[in-house]
Design an enzyme around this catalytic site. Sequence first.
Site, PDB file in Angstrom:
ATOM      1  N   LYS A   1     -78.116 -54.062   8.958  1.00 51.82           N
ATOM      2  CA  LYS A   1     -78.130 -53.579   7.575  1.00 51.82           C
ATOM      3  C   LYS A   1     -79.150 -54.370   6.742  1.00 51.82           C
ATOM      4  CE  LYS A   1     -74.861 -50.560   8.406  1.00 51.82           C
ATOM      5  NZ  LYS A   1     -73.510 -50.402   7.947  1.00 51.82           N
TER       6      LYS A   1
ATOM      7  N   LYS B   1     -68.780 -38.371   6.183  1.00 57.63           N
ATOM      8  CA  LYS B   1     -67.815 -39.029   5.284  1.00 57.63           C
ATOM      9  C   LYS B   1     -67.287 -38.022   4.260  1.00 57.63           C
ATOM     10  CE  LYS B   1     -66.654 -42.740   5.066  1.00 57.63           C
ATOM     11  NZ  LYS B   1     -65.551 -43.497   5.734  1.00 57.63           N
TER      12      LYS B   1
ATOM     13  N   LEU C   1     -63.636 -51.204  18.635  1.00 61.24           N
ATOM     14  CA  LEU C   1     -64.678 -52.187  18.980  1.00 61.24           C
ATOM     15  C   LEU C   1     -65.936 -51.497  19.493  1.00 61.24           C
ATOM     16  CD1 LEU C   1     -62.695 -55.183  20.536  1.00 61.24           C
ATOM     17  CD2 LEU C   1     -63.418 -54.832  18.167  1.00 61.24           C
TER      18      LEU C   1
ATOM     19  N   THR D   1     -67.494 -43.627   0.659  1.00 59.66           N
ATOM     20  CA  THR D   1     -68.758 -44.131   0.139  1.00 59.66           C
ATOM     21  C   THR D   1     -69.253 -43.290  -1.042  1.00 59.66           C
ATOM     22  OG1 THR D   1     -71.106 -44.253   0.706  1.00 59.66           O
ATOM     23  CG2 THR D   1     -69.809 -42.754   2.001  1.00 59.66           C
ATOM     24  N   ASP D   2     -70.089 -43.896  -1.876  1.00 62.89           N
ATOM     25  CA  ASP D   2     -70.708 -43.115  -2.962  1.00 62.89           C
ATOM     26  C   ASP D   2     -71.798 -42.183  -2.428  1.00 62.89           C
ATOM     27  OD1 ASP D   2     -72.659 -45.000  -2.343  1.00 62.89           O
ATOM     28  OD2 ASP D   2     -73.044 -45.602  -4.418  1.00 62.89           O
ATOM     29  N   GLU D   3     -72.165 -42.359  -1.150  1.00 60.61           N
ATOM     30  CA  GLU D   3     -73.233 -41.521  -0.601  1.00 60.61           C
ATOM     31  C   GLU D   3     -72.824 -40.051  -0.486  1.00 60.61           C
ATOM     32  OE1 GLU D   3     -75.578 -43.172   2.598  1.00 60.61           O
ATOM     33  OE2 GLU D   3     -74.984 -45.203   2.061  1.00 60.61           O
TER      34      GLU D   3
ATOM     35  N   SER E   1     -71.093 -46.102  10.563  1.00 57.94           N
ATOM     36  CA  SER E   1     -71.473 -46.351   9.167  1.00 57.94           C
ATOM     37  C   SER E   1     -72.970 -46.526   8.918  1.00 57.94           C
ATOM     38  CB  SER E   1     -70.746 -47.615   8.673  1.00 57.94           C
ATOM     39  OG  SER E   1     -71.277 -48.758   9.317  1.00 57.94           O
TER      40      SER E   1
ATOM     41  N   ILE F   1     -66.405 -54.485   6.307  1.00 56.06           N
ATOM     42  CA  ILE F   1     -65.482 -54.425   5.167  1.00 56.06           C
ATOM     43  C   ILE F   1     -64.035 -54.579   5.644  1.00 56.06           C
ATOM     44  CG2 ILE F   1     -64.699 -53.042   3.192  1.00 56.06           C
ATOM     45  CD1 ILE F   1     -67.460 -51.640   3.279  1.00 56.06           C
TER      46      ILE F   1
ATOM     47  N   TYR G   1     -74.552 -39.117   8.246  1.00 48.50           N
ATOM     48  CA  TYR G   1     -73.489 -40.076   7.906  1.00 48.50           C
ATOM     49  C   TYR G   1     -72.716 -39.620   6.667  1.00 48.50           C
ATOM     50  CZ  TYR G   1     -71.389 -44.100   5.543  1.00 48.50           C
ATOM     51  OH  TYR G   1     -70.524 -44.923   4.859  1.00 48.50           O
TER      52      TYR G   1
ATOM     53  N   GLY H   1     -85.003 -37.622   4.337  1.00 52.08           N
ATOM     54  CA  GLY H   1     -83.850 -37.343   3.470  1.00 52.08           C
ATOM     55  C   GLY H   1     -83.380 -38.554   2.689  1.00 52.08           C
TER      56      GLY H   1
HETATM   57  P1  NAD Z   1     -68.725 -51.141  10.092  1.00 55.54           P
HETATM   58  O1  NAD Z   1     -69.662 -50.247  10.840  1.00 55.54           O
HETATM   59  O2  NAD Z   1     -69.116 -52.559   9.862  1.00 55.54           O
HETATM   60  O3  NAD Z   1     -67.290 -51.162  10.807  1.00 55.54           O
HETATM   61  C1  NAD Z   1     -66.676 -50.009  11.301  1.00 55.54           C
HETATM   62  C2  NAD Z   1     -65.548 -50.438  12.225  1.00 55.54           C
HETATM   63  O4  NAD Z   1     -64.907 -49.245  12.700  1.00 55.54           O
HETATM   64  C3  NAD Z   1     -66.028 -51.225  13.447  1.00 55.54           C
HETATM   65  O5  NAD Z   1     -65.220 -52.368  13.639  1.00 55.54           O
HETATM   66  C4  NAD Z   1     -65.856 -50.235  14.590  1.00 55.54           C
HETATM   67  O6  NAD Z   1     -65.570 -50.870  15.838  1.00 55.54           O
HETATM   68  C5  NAD Z   1     -64.688 -49.374  14.102  1.00 55.54           C
HETATM   69  N1  NAD Z   1     -64.675 -48.039  14.702  1.00 55.54           N
HETATM   70  C6  NAD Z   1     -65.715 -47.181  14.809  1.00 55.54           C
HETATM   71  N2  NAD Z   1     -65.318 -46.054  15.420  1.00 55.54           N
HETATM   72  C7  NAD Z   1     -63.995 -46.200  15.683  1.00 55.54           C
HETATM   73  C8  NAD Z   1     -63.012 -45.359  16.297  1.00 55.54           C
HETATM   74  N3  NAD Z   1     -63.325 -44.153  16.775  1.00 55.54           N
HETATM   75  N4  NAD Z   1     -61.743 -45.819  16.390  1.00 55.54           N
HETATM   76  C9  NAD Z   1     -61.412 -47.050  15.922  1.00 55.54           C
HETATM   77  N5  NAD Z   1     -62.308 -47.884  15.345  1.00 55.54           N
HETATM   78  C10 NAD Z   1     -63.580 -47.461  15.231  1.00 55.54           C
HETATM   79  O7  NAD Z   1     -68.470 -50.389   8.715  1.00 55.54           O
HETATM   80  P2  NAD Z   1     -68.202 -51.025   7.259  1.00 55.54           P
HETATM   81  O8  NAD Z   1     -69.507 -51.273   6.611  1.00 55.54           O
HETATM   82  O9  NAD Z   1     -67.205 -52.105   7.382  1.00 55.54           O
HETATM   83  O10 NAD Z   1     -67.540 -49.780   6.527  1.00 55.54           O
HETATM   84  C11 NAD Z   1     -66.127 -49.559   6.575  1.00 55.54           C
HETATM   85  C12 NAD Z   1     -65.806 -48.281   5.824  1.00 55.54           C
HETATM   86  O11 NAD Z   1     -66.249 -48.388   4.481  1.00 55.54           O
HETATM   87  C13 NAD Z   1     -66.497 -47.053   6.407  1.00 55.54           C
HETATM   88  O12 NAD Z   1     -65.599 -45.988   6.355  1.00 55.54           O
HETATM   89  C14 NAD Z   1     -67.665 -46.810   5.482  1.00 55.54           C
HETATM   90  O13 NAD Z   1     -67.987 -45.446   5.421  1.00 55.54           O
HETATM   91  C15 NAD Z   1     -67.107 -47.302   4.160  1.00 55.54           C
HETATM   92  N6  NAD Z   1     -68.115 -47.810   3.201  1.00 55.54           N
HETATM   93  C16 NAD Z   1     -69.052 -48.722   3.605  1.00 55.54           C
HETATM   94  C17 NAD Z   1     -69.949 -49.221   2.651  1.00 55.54           C
HETATM   95  C18 NAD Z   1     -70.975 -50.275   3.022  1.00 55.54           C
HETATM   96  O14 NAD Z   1     -71.833 -50.594   2.198  1.00 55.54           O
HETATM   97  N7  NAD Z   1     -70.935 -50.866   4.208  1.00 55.54           N
HETATM   98  C19 NAD Z   1     -69.898 -48.776   1.334  1.00 55.54           C
HETATM   99  C20 NAD Z   1     -68.922 -47.853   0.975  1.00 55.54           C
HETATM  100  C21 NAD Z   1     -68.031 -47.387   1.910  1.00 55.54           C
END
Ligand code: NAD
Length: 358
Positions: free
Chosen positions: A200, A165, A36, A135-137, A86, A14, A161, A297
Amino acid sequence: MTPCILVTGGAGFIGSAVIRELLTQTFCVVVNVDKLTYAGNLESLASVSDSPRYHFYPIDICDAAALDKVFADFKPAAVMHLAAESHVDRSIDGAADFIQTNVVGTYSLLEATRRYWSGLPEEKRVAFRFHHISTDEVYGDLEGTDDLFTETTSYSPSSPYSASKASADHLVRAWSRTYGMPILVTNCSNNYGPYHFPEKLIPHVILNALSGKPLPVYGDGSQVRDWLYVEDHARALLEVLNRGTVGETYNIGGHNEQRNIEVVKAICDLLEELAPDRPEGVDAYEDLITYVKDRPGHDRRYAIDASKIQRELGWVPVETFESGLRKTVQWYLNHPEWWQRILSGAYKLDRAGTVKSQ
Ligand code: NAD
């Protein structure tokens, strides 16, 4: 002066969509702070990373000194906080990284932000935003036809997770209440779309089907998720950042409730049309569907009421589930170089020397 946005987790699924949107649709300078992890992939930013308005720092959000330096160097007008662990299955196998990044990391980022923000002149302090992406979770799950999640639904997270969050959401709201930090919180449903990491559900099913591997479906596949195309989410986040009311929470969802098994079958149907040359020995993609033991769960149903963001900010998703899923399947078919380098691990090898400073 051109405003600068500090994005954490910008190399993720995202976060990279948000950065592509910021660099193509606004004049903002973007600083991407991303540790990364396995989920971070700078190749998702290839289309924009040559922009002189883009800067990348391979920093852990738990590293207070490194964050302080980025704040001092760039003086951002806002933080969009997406960095997180995530993946629910990984959190069940081991929660430590989730607590460290999602809880301790959010705390560390909040404190670095507060040190910077409290030193700003009055006008900039008032205009500053800390936007926490969640997240909605955190709301837990819904039974059958229960009401939808609204912004006032109480928290009831089920997995390590979602609990991590939820903790982060509470910290962010406490920093607003206690220190007056101008925050925004968004809670979004399941995203899907281009550049989604292959572990995913949707990319996993597409890529397994293309190589003739089983398509695993948890339990009976009747879990319901509300799916949102990732670029619609990125657009919603920019709306909230620009026009959302300080201190408020906005739910973001796609009005697209689908059972997991329906999602898997819809992908199979699209592949029959878009990739009719099936792997050898596969008579129909659907034949690859394999039911596996349910995850512990496992939430039955998530469904989000996104009427507040529509009413107050006029945001509605552009994509339906049908149009978004078609684009997604086509994107994976058109970009094997992106996902093959993840499956082979090659994407991790070219990371050194990628820091671009101001
Ligand atoms: P993702 O796992 O694809 O990306 C997470 C990014 O965070 C990665 O680039 C990773 O390198 C970086 N990261 C992890 N730990 C880190 C740290 N300690 N310091 C710096 N960078 C770090 O996740 P996503 O799916 O892009 O989700 C992004 C956000 O949106 C998250 O907070 C997630 O909870 C939220 N979210 C995701 C979804 C979904 O469906 N994917 C839905 C709702 C909310």
